[in-house]
Scaffold this active site. Structure first.
Site, short mmCIF file in Angstrom:
data_model
loop_
_atom_site.label_atom_id
_atom_site.label_comp_id
_atom_site.label_asym_id
_atom_site.label_seq_id
_atom_site.Cartn_x
_atom_site.Cartn_y
_atom_site.Cartn_z
N TYR A 42 -8.22 48.29 -21.51
CA TYR A 42 -8.04 49.10 -22.98
C TYR A 42 -7.04 48.44 -24.00
O TYR A 42 -7.14 48.40 -25.01
CB TYR A 42 -8.10 50.60 -22.83
CG TYR A 42 -9.18 51.26 -22.33
CD1 TYR A 42 -10.18 50.66 -21.79
CD2 TYR A 42 -9.18 52.81 -22.57
CE1 TYR A 42 -11.50 51.60 -21.47
CE2 TYR A 42 -10.27 53.43 -22.27
CZ TYR A 42 -11.38 52.87 -21.65
OH TYR A 42 -12.57 53.64 -21.21
N GLY A 43 -5.89 47.94 -23.24
CA GLY A 43 -4.66 47.67 -23.76
C GLY A 43 -4.60 46.56 -24.71
O GLY A 43 -3.80 46.47 -25.51
N CYS A 73 -4.53 57.45 -18.76
CA CYS A 73 -4.31 56.06 -19.40
C CYS A 73 -3.42 56.30 -20.70
O CYS A 73 -3.59 57.05 -21.62
CB CYS A 73 -5.75 55.79 -19.85
SG CYS A 73 -5.68 54.11 -20.72
N ASN A 74 -2.37 55.53 -20.41
CA ASN A 74 -1.23 55.65 -21.52
C ASN A 74 -1.97 55.14 -22.94
O ASN A 74 -1.93 55.66 -24.02
CB ASN A 74 -0.08 54.91 -21.36
CG ASN A 74 1.04 55.65 -20.32
OD1 ASN A 74 2.06 56.06 -20.92
ND2 ASN A 74 0.67 55.67 -19.24
N THR A 75 -2.90 54.05 -22.86
CA THR A 75 -3.27 53.35 -24.08
C THR A 75 -4.27 54.54 -24.75
O THR A 75 -4.30 54.60 -25.98
CB THR A 75 -4.09 52.34 -23.63
OG1 THR A 75 -3.27 51.55 -22.79
CG2 THR A 75 -4.78 51.65 -24.81
N THR A 187 0.15 53.14 -16.69
CA THR A 187 -0.59 53.49 -15.47
C THR A 187 0.10 52.50 -14.51
O THR A 187 0.19 53.13 -13.21
CB THR A 187 -2.15 53.66 -15.24
OG1 THR A 187 -2.36 52.56 -15.97
CG2 THR A 187 -2.25 54.91 -16.10
N HIS A 188 -0.02 51.52 -14.49
CA HIS A 188 0.39 50.34 -13.46
C HIS A 188 2.11 50.18 -13.10
O HIS A 188 2.25 49.75 -12.28
CB HIS A 188 -0.13 48.91 -13.93
CG HIS A 188 -1.65 48.93 -13.84
ND1 HIS A 188 -2.31 49.89 -14.74
CD2 HIS A 188 -2.45 48.46 -13.08
CE1 HIS A 188 -3.86 49.66 -14.50
NE2 HIS A 188 -3.94 48.35 -13.78
N1 DGL Z 1 -4.42 52.41 -18.15
C1 DGL Z 1 -3.82 51.53 -19.10
C2 DGL Z 1 -2.67 52.08 -19.46
O1 DGL Z 1 -2.12 53.08 -18.78
C3 DGL Z 1 -3.59 50.13 -18.47
C4 DGL Z 1 -4.74 49.13 -18.18
C5 DGL Z 1 -5.50 48.85 -19.47
O2 DGL Z 1 -5.04 48.00 -20.29
O3 DGL Z 1 -6.49 49.51 -19.68
O4 DGL Z 1 -2.06 51.86 -20.67
#
Ligand code: DGL
Length: 271
Positions: A42-43, A73-75, A187-188
């Site tokens: 999503y980023g 998900c932070n995004t 998250t990563h």
């Molecule tokens: N899960 C996304 C986040 O925490 C990272 C991976 C993505 O770009 O979707 O922002």
């Protein structure tokens, strides 16, 4: 008490770092985890697309009768408008607020770094939330998108040369900003904890937004008498939008152990 599951969603597999914390801190709770593995990442997507995807998943979780929704998900958390989340029929929280609160509490100087995906940094949500808690704070954002594919390909061990070089390249500008606290706003990123820590000579406090979120949820459910009370063992159900096999084979890196629940594929078209 409420024996319904907690709904957790992420753009893919990374949210398992948050699920891992939820399972550790609330070992009895049932969890439904949704990973949008067919549409990750999503980023680097637009705000409109991220909102649409996240809303589709939230509706899916609501149909599965969850008692609470967590945007791991932070995004998604940084992008979903409050006007939408505050109208949801069950309690909702994203990871951003909890990372921001912890940073505000732990920073002495008020100089706080935030690393995340391009969309998270572009949204400037962490900065807005931090300054609403602590008006003296200065926030320094840096997008670190390459950490995502590196983590998904298992390249995150503290001695991994590619991961170390990537971290040095991204974090070098932040080392000149005199920050005393850094939010791992993706998250990563907890997988790179040691590498990131070394880039700042172990002098900066690192905040794991997922860990902070799990702490909040435990408290919130307890205070509102919403914890599971049944003695049944916890049920962990996983839904993914792409091949469950790929998800399962990578899951252990993020979850810290093999998936012990059921993994089912859901087509994006059905959302
Ligand atoms: N899960 C996304 C986040 O925490 C990272 C991976 C993505 O770009 O979707 O922002």
């Amino acid at each position: 008490m409420d024996n319904r599951p907690i709904g957790v969603f992420d753009s893919g597999i990374g949210g398992l770092t948050v699920a891992k914390e939820l399972m550790r801190q609330m070992p009895r709770e049932d969890i439904i985890y949704f990973g949008d593995t067919a549409r990750v990442p999503y980023g680097n997507r637009s705000k409109e697309t991220i909102i649409r995807y996240a809303q589709e998943i939230i509706q899916f979780l609501l149909q599965h009768d969850v008692k609470m929704i967590i945007a791991a998900c932070n995004t998604a958390s940084a992008t979903l408008p409050e006007s939408y989340t505050k109208e949801l029929p069950v309690p909702y929280t994203g990871v951003v607020i909890h990372g921001a609160q912890a940073a505000c509490a732990l920073s002495t100087s008020g100089r706080i770094g935030v690393i995340g995906t391009a969309a998270t940094v572009r949204s400037a949500t962490y900065g807005r939330v931090i300054r609403s808690i602590r008006s003296d704070a200065q926030v320094f954002g840096k997008a670190c998108p390459l950490f995502v594919p590196l983590a998904e390909n298992g390249l995150f061990q503290p001695d991994n040369a590619i991961a170390k070089l990537t971290a040095e390249m991204y974090l070098e500008p932040l080392t000149h900003e005199n920050i005393d606290t850094l939010i791992l706003g993706c998250t990563h990123f907890p997988l790179f904890y040691d590498i990131i820590n070394a880039c700042f000579d172990y002098q900066v406090t690192l905040i794991d937004s997922g860990q902070e979120t799990a702490r909040f949820c435990n408290r919130f459910l307890a205070q509102n008498h919403l914890l599971k009370e049944s003695e049944d063992p916890p049920v962990h159900q996983f839904y993914v939008t792409d091949d469950p096999e790929g998800f399962c084979s990578n899951a252990a890196m993020f979850l810290g152990r093999r998936i012990d629940g059921n993994v089912e594929q859901v087509s994006v078209e059905s959302l």
